[in-house]
Design an enzyme around this catalytic site. Structure first.
Site, PDB file in Angstrom:
ATOM      1  N   GLU A 117     -78.538 -62.472  22.635  1.00  0.00           N
ATOM      2  CA  GLU A 117     -78.061 -61.607  21.555  1.00  0.00           C
ATOM      3  C   GLU A 117     -78.810 -61.918  20.268  1.00  0.00           C
ATOM      4  OE1 GLU A 117     -74.263 -63.602  22.304  1.00  0.00           O
ATOM      5  OE2 GLU A 117     -73.990 -63.562  20.138  1.00  0.00           O
ATOM      6  N   LYS A 119     -79.886 -63.197  16.692  1.00  0.00           N
ATOM      7  CA  LYS A 119     -79.454 -64.266  15.789  1.00  0.00           C
ATOM      8  C   LYS A 119     -79.369 -63.635  14.405  1.00  0.00           C
ATOM      9  CE  LYS A 119     -80.134 -69.040  14.462  1.00  0.00           C
ATOM     10  NZ  LYS A 119     -79.859 -68.872  13.032  1.00  0.00           N
ATOM     11  N   ASP A 121     -78.996 -63.024  10.582  1.00  0.00           N
ATOM     12  CA  ASP A 121     -79.401 -63.825   9.430  1.00  0.00           C
ATOM     13  C   ASP A 121     -78.393 -63.591   8.305  1.00  0.00           C
ATOM     14  OD1 ASP A 121     -80.829 -65.531   7.911  1.00  0.00           O
ATOM     15  OD2 ASP A 121     -82.538 -64.209   7.584  1.00  0.00           O
ATOM     16  N   TYR A 229     -69.436 -63.235  17.459  1.00  0.00           N
ATOM     17  CA  TYR A 229     -70.330 -63.669  18.538  1.00  0.00           C
ATOM     18  C   TYR A 229     -69.763 -64.798  19.406  1.00  0.00           C
ATOM     19  CZ  TYR A 229     -72.045 -66.895  14.867  1.00  0.00           C
ATOM     20  OH  TYR A 229     -72.154 -67.801  13.863  1.00  0.00           O
ATOM     21  N   LYS A 318     -86.454 -68.517  17.876  1.00  0.00           N
ATOM     22  CA  LYS A 318     -86.736 -67.913  16.576  1.00  0.00           C
ATOM     23  C   LYS A 318     -87.870 -66.889  16.643  1.00  0.00           C
ATOM     24  CE  LYS A 318     -84.719 -69.422  13.071  1.00  0.00           C
ATOM     25  NZ  LYS A 318     -84.649 -70.508  12.252  1.00  0.00           N
ATOM     26  N   CYS A 412    -107.129 -50.402 -19.233  1.00  0.00           N
ATOM     27  CA  CYS A 412    -107.031 -50.025 -17.826  1.00  0.00           C
ATOM     28  C   CYS A 412    -108.136 -50.707 -17.005  1.00  0.00           C
ATOM     29  CB  CYS A 412    -107.134 -48.501 -17.708  1.00  0.00           C
ATOM     30  SG  CYS A 412    -107.238 -47.928 -16.022  1.00  0.00           S
ATOM     31  N   CYS A 415    -110.592 -47.692 -15.825  1.00  0.00           N
ATOM     32  CA  CYS A 415    -111.408 -46.876 -16.728  1.00  0.00           C
ATOM     33  C   CYS A 415    -111.523 -47.461 -18.132  1.00  0.00           C
ATOM     34  CB  CYS A 415    -110.859 -45.450 -16.794  1.00  0.00           C
ATOM     35  SG  CYS A 415    -109.375 -45.307 -17.809  1.00  0.00           S
ATOM     36  N   CYS A 430    -101.814 -46.389 -17.835  1.00  0.00           N
ATOM     37  CA  CYS A 430    -103.111 -46.074 -18.402  1.00  0.00           C
ATOM     38  C   CYS A 430    -102.931 -44.735 -19.105  1.00  0.00           C
ATOM     39  CB  CYS A 430    -104.154 -45.949 -17.296  1.00  0.00           C
ATOM     40  SG  CYS A 430    -105.651 -45.115 -17.855  1.00  0.00           S
ATOM     41  N   CYS A 436    -109.231 -41.073 -16.187  1.00  0.00           N
ATOM     42  CA  CYS A 436    -109.205 -42.254 -15.327  1.00  0.00           C
ATOM     43  C   CYS A 436    -109.421 -41.893 -13.853  1.00  0.00           C
ATOM     44  CB  CYS A 436    -107.859 -42.961 -15.496  1.00  0.00           C
ATOM     45  SG  CYS A 436    -107.708 -44.438 -14.496  1.00  0.00           S
TER      46      CYS A 436
HETATM   47  S1  IVH Z   1     -73.490 -69.078  18.425  1.00  0.00           S
HETATM   48  C1  IVH Z   1     -72.088 -73.253  19.413  1.00  0.00           C
HETATM   49  N1  IVH Z   1     -74.527 -66.694  18.088  1.00  0.00           N
HETATM   50  O1  IVH Z   1     -76.786 -69.475  13.889  1.00  0.00           O
HETATM   51  C2  IVH Z   1     -72.942 -72.100  19.091  1.00  0.00           C
HETATM   52  N2  IVH Z   1     -74.743 -68.256  16.335  1.00  0.00           N
HETATM   53  O2  IVH Z   1     -77.759 -72.411  14.009  1.00  0.00           O
HETATM   54  C3  IVH Z   1     -72.597 -71.522  17.802  1.00  0.00           C
HETATM   55  N3  IVH Z   1     -75.905 -67.364  14.397  1.00  0.00           N
HETATM   56  O3  IVH Z   1     -74.808 -70.871  11.605  1.00  0.00           O
HETATM   57  C4  IVH Z   1     -73.466 -70.455  17.347  1.00  0.00           C
HETATM   58  N4  IVH Z   1     -76.250 -65.366  15.165  1.00  0.00           N
HETATM   59  O4  IVH Z   1     -74.136 -68.576  12.024  1.00  0.00           O
HETATM   60  C5  IVH Z   1     -74.317 -67.901  17.561  1.00  0.00           C
HETATM   61  N5  IVH Z   1     -75.371 -64.532  17.934  1.00  0.00           N
HETATM   62  C6  IVH Z   1     -75.165 -65.743  17.403  1.00  0.00           C
HETATM   63  C7  IVH Z   1     -75.609 -66.070  16.119  1.00  0.00           C
HETATM   64  C8  IVH Z   1     -75.374 -67.345  15.628  1.00  0.00           C
HETATM   65  C9  IVH Z   1     -76.422 -66.161  14.149  1.00  0.00           C
HETATM   66  C10 IVH Z   1     -75.953 -68.482  13.444  1.00  0.00           C
HETATM   67  C11 IVH Z   1     -74.633 -69.143  13.196  1.00  0.00           C
HETATM   68  C12 IVH Z   1     -74.957 -70.570  12.940  1.00  0.00           C
HETATM   69  C13 IVH Z   1     -76.394 -70.677  13.304  1.00  0.00           C
HETATM   70  C14 IVH Z   1     -76.615 -71.759  14.310  1.00  0.00           C
END
Ligand code: IVH
Length: 676
Positions: A117, A119, A121, A229, A318, A412, A415, A430, A436
């Protein structure tokens, strides 16, 4: 690495990581992009792995983040909020999978079941539901103790205040991420700037700022979303057997779940998911910085267990970072099509999200001043959502104060004409709009357009070709074009060339408002052009106008007045205007509203007979422009009767009433006196 070197490097790293963690978690003002923080952390872990005897209790590797601020009540997490280990490439990912298989002694031909899934941000948040009701929301804090942000989280519409369904578990603790959608982030930053507030560097900072509001009504106005999540605790209901089932359960309870989650077996499946998600990354309305991979089966998770700060059954794979630090080499200034001068950052090349970046936009001078950017500084560059890279911050260092500050060029860069920046406006321009080269195509296109000089057939395509062929430099050159020159252009036929020459020729006969509009003076659109023509009547009078005179024109305020003065006082523009007049561009001057002393005001004039040097309409216009009423019948009140050839009964009546009678030469002489 020697042990001595390791000791001193560890000391530096711990100090830096501690400082950044404090800024990140406590102040919510990160001073370093995540990727740089990650790199420092990875280095720390690597050295500690080599010299385990050097690990101290206060090493950042021994806990997650820094302690929380005191503004919100501390909350001790019943189940700690751990973090995840990172992998950055396929090899590291395969190594993770191998470790998993070794630990659980996986013997099957199919691979390990994994759930993948995004991650997110954003900010990790833990939600506690008792008897189906939201009772507490907490930040992650240091993983053990977070802060109570219940009031703020309750304002997020995607957080259910009560679980859906008639039979909620006695206790449910949900983990998820609060994010700010990119679209909402852009709008929020525009509002911040409009209110003279500092814009946020990225959506995560903006989300963090929103969650840290002491006044939840401010949080409510911020566009926030919550994606669940994980289930951290559940009572009164069996644990779902897999992570995928947990997500489905959460969805049934009313949580928003990423629709990009998928599950399957083995290392290659996961690699394909990662590739797919990376390709989708730019289309999403929120930032993601990688893919989280979790061993799907809960029983396998339990047997894999945890190390100090992360589960052994999950990892973050990542993406290439979209935010990094690099050196600002120089600030150059570019001239846009409309004359706007925009600063551009020249950077030491850096790979952002998989693309090499060496230039970034800086928007305007205010932005440079706000961030106090100076060549030589280490800057934070961000490229997210497939947008143009931008500089979002600066990393402070000691040499910064000694570096030269960036100033707006006075001339500018293209020109060399004067640059003008109106007080209170963000854009510098300008002023040589007609001259120009950077503005050439745009100006020419505008000049020829239907509402301006109306040169039929001279559209974008031909303007581009003519400029590229070196035949057009300024609008005055249009009137010097020959048929042969036109025929030298690709795909220009005999007939089109004839038509274009004829259209150019016709356009010489124009009106003052059209002419003024065609000049493309910043902020002078059709309406203002009309007002200026009405106010001054002639180009000559407008060229002689000072600021006070301009301000007397309806719709013209200080900003427009300055734009007009800058434009008309620029010698390059004056030359082009002169060249246009020399090329035969002409119009009928009008009565100037500004000449309050109209010599014929209150008088009624009558024209009779045929005039030879001008038409009756022209004479009527000029008389009216001087304030006279022009009538068709003579009375004792008539001021003057102008008598042309073959005048009849009106002349007789005038003579009998003793009304003044002029011949055409008297009228012509009078007009000349009035400058008409
Ligand atoms: S699971 C025990 N799922 O990533 C596992 N974390 O470094 C707990 N994060 O601060 C994390 N998306 O906020 C999980 N789909 C996702 C996530 C997720 C972002 C973040 C989470 C945590 C960091 C872990």
């Amino acid at each position: 690495m020697s042990k001595d070197l390791a000791i001193s490097r560890l000391q530096t790293l711990r100090h830096q990581l501690q400082d950044h963690a404090y800024r990140y978690y406590v102040l919510a003002e990160p001073a370093l992009p995540d990727a740089d923080y990650d790199a420092l952390f990875q280095e720390l872990l690597a050295i500690e792995a080599k010299f385990p005897e050097l690990i101290t209790a206060d090493s950042p590797s021994q806990r997650v983040g820094a302690s929380s601020d005191s503004a919100f009540t501390p909350v001790t997490h019943q189940v700690p909020m751990l973090s995840l280990d990172n992998v950055f490439n396929a090899e590291d990912w395969q190594a993770f999978d191998r470790r998993v298989r070794d630990r659980i002694d996986w013997q099957l031909a199919v691979g390990v079941p994994y759930a993948c899934e995004p991650k997110f941000d954003g900010l990790a948040v833990s939600l506690r539901y008792e008897q189906g009701v939201l009772v507490q929301a907490a930040t992650r804090g240091d993983g053990q103790v977070g802060e109570d942000i219940t009031a703020n989280v309750r304002t997020i519409s995607s957080v259910p205040l009560r679980l859906q369904g008639s039979n909620p578990p006695a206790l449910l603790e949900v983990r998820g991420e609060v994010v700010m959608p990119r679209s909402g982030f852009e709008q929020l930053n525009q509002r911040q700037l409009a209110q003279n507030e500092k814009p946020f560097a990225n959506p995560r900072n903006a989300a963090a700022g929103a969650l840290r509001q002491l006044d939840a009504s401010i949080t409510a106005k911020r566009p926030l979303d919550f994606y669940a999540y994980a289930i951290a605790a559940i009572d009164g209901m069996p644990w779902p057997a897999t992570h995928s089932l947990s997500l489905r359960t959460l969805k049934q309870f009313g949580f928003r779940i990423s629709d990009l989650a998928q599950s399957g077996n083995g290392v290659d499946f996961v690699q394909r998911c990662w590739q797919q998600l990376l390709a989708q990354r730019n289309q999403l309305d929120f930032d993601i910085d990688g893919m989280v991979i979790k061993v799907d089966d809960r029983s396998l998770q339990l047997s894999l267990g945890f190390v100090s700060r992360a589960p052994r059954w999950a990892v973050a794979y990542k993406f290439p970072a979209e935010e990094k630090t690099t050196t600002l080499l120089a600030v150059d200034f570019q001239v846009g099509r409309t004359g706007a001068i925009t600063p551009v950052a020249r950077l030491a090349p850096v790979n952002l999200g998989g693309v090499m970046v060496s230039n970034a936009t800086l928007h305007n001078m205010d932005e440079i001043n706000r961030l106090d950017l100076r060549p030589g500084d280490t800057v934070i560059v961000r490229r997210a959502g497939d947008v143009i890279p931008k500089v979002t911050g600066r990393v402070d260092d000691e040499a910064h104060q000694q570096r030269a500050i960036v100033t707006l060029p006075s001339h500018c860069p293209v020109c060399d004409s004067a640059v003008s920046r109106i007080e209170g406006e963000v854009v510098a321009r300008c002023t040589a709009g007609l001259f120009c080269p950077a503005q050439r195509k745009e100006r020419l296109r505008h000049f020829a357009s239907r509402r301006a000089m109306d040169i039929e057939g001279l559209g974008e395509k031909w303007v581009d070709l003519l400029v590229e062929a070196g035949l057009l430099h300024s609008s005055a050159d249009i009137y010097q074009l020959s048929k042969e020159q036109l025929l030298s252009l690709p795909r220009m036929g005999e007939k089109s060339a004839d038509n274009l020459i004829a259209a150019i020729s016709r356009s010489r006969e124009t009106t003052l408002p059209r002419f003024l509009y065609s000049l493309g003076i910043p902020d002078v659109g059709e309406t203002t052009a009309l007002q200026l023509a009405g106010q001054f009547g002639s180009l000559k009078a407008l060229l002689a106008a000072d600021e006070a005179a301009l301000l007397a024109t309806p719709d013209v305020g200080p900003v427009v007045a300055k734009a007009i003065l800058d434009f008309l006082s620029e010698p390059h523009n004056q030359q082009v205007i002169q060249a246009l007049c020399d090329a035969g561009v002409r119009w009928q001057d009008q009565t100037a509203r500004q000449d309050i002393a109209q010599p014929l005001a209150g008088q009624t004039w009558v024209l009779t007979g045929t005039l030879s040097g001008m038409t009756r309409d022209e004479a009527t216009d000029k008389l009216r422009s001087l304030g006279a009423k022009v009538s068709g019948s003579v009375s004792a009140k008539t001021a003057v009767v102008v008598s042309g050839d073959a005048a009849g009964s009106k002349l007789d009546k005038a003579l009998s009433l003793g009304v003044t009678v002029w011949d055409e030469s008297a009228l012509t002489a009078f007009f000349a006196e009035q400058g008409l």
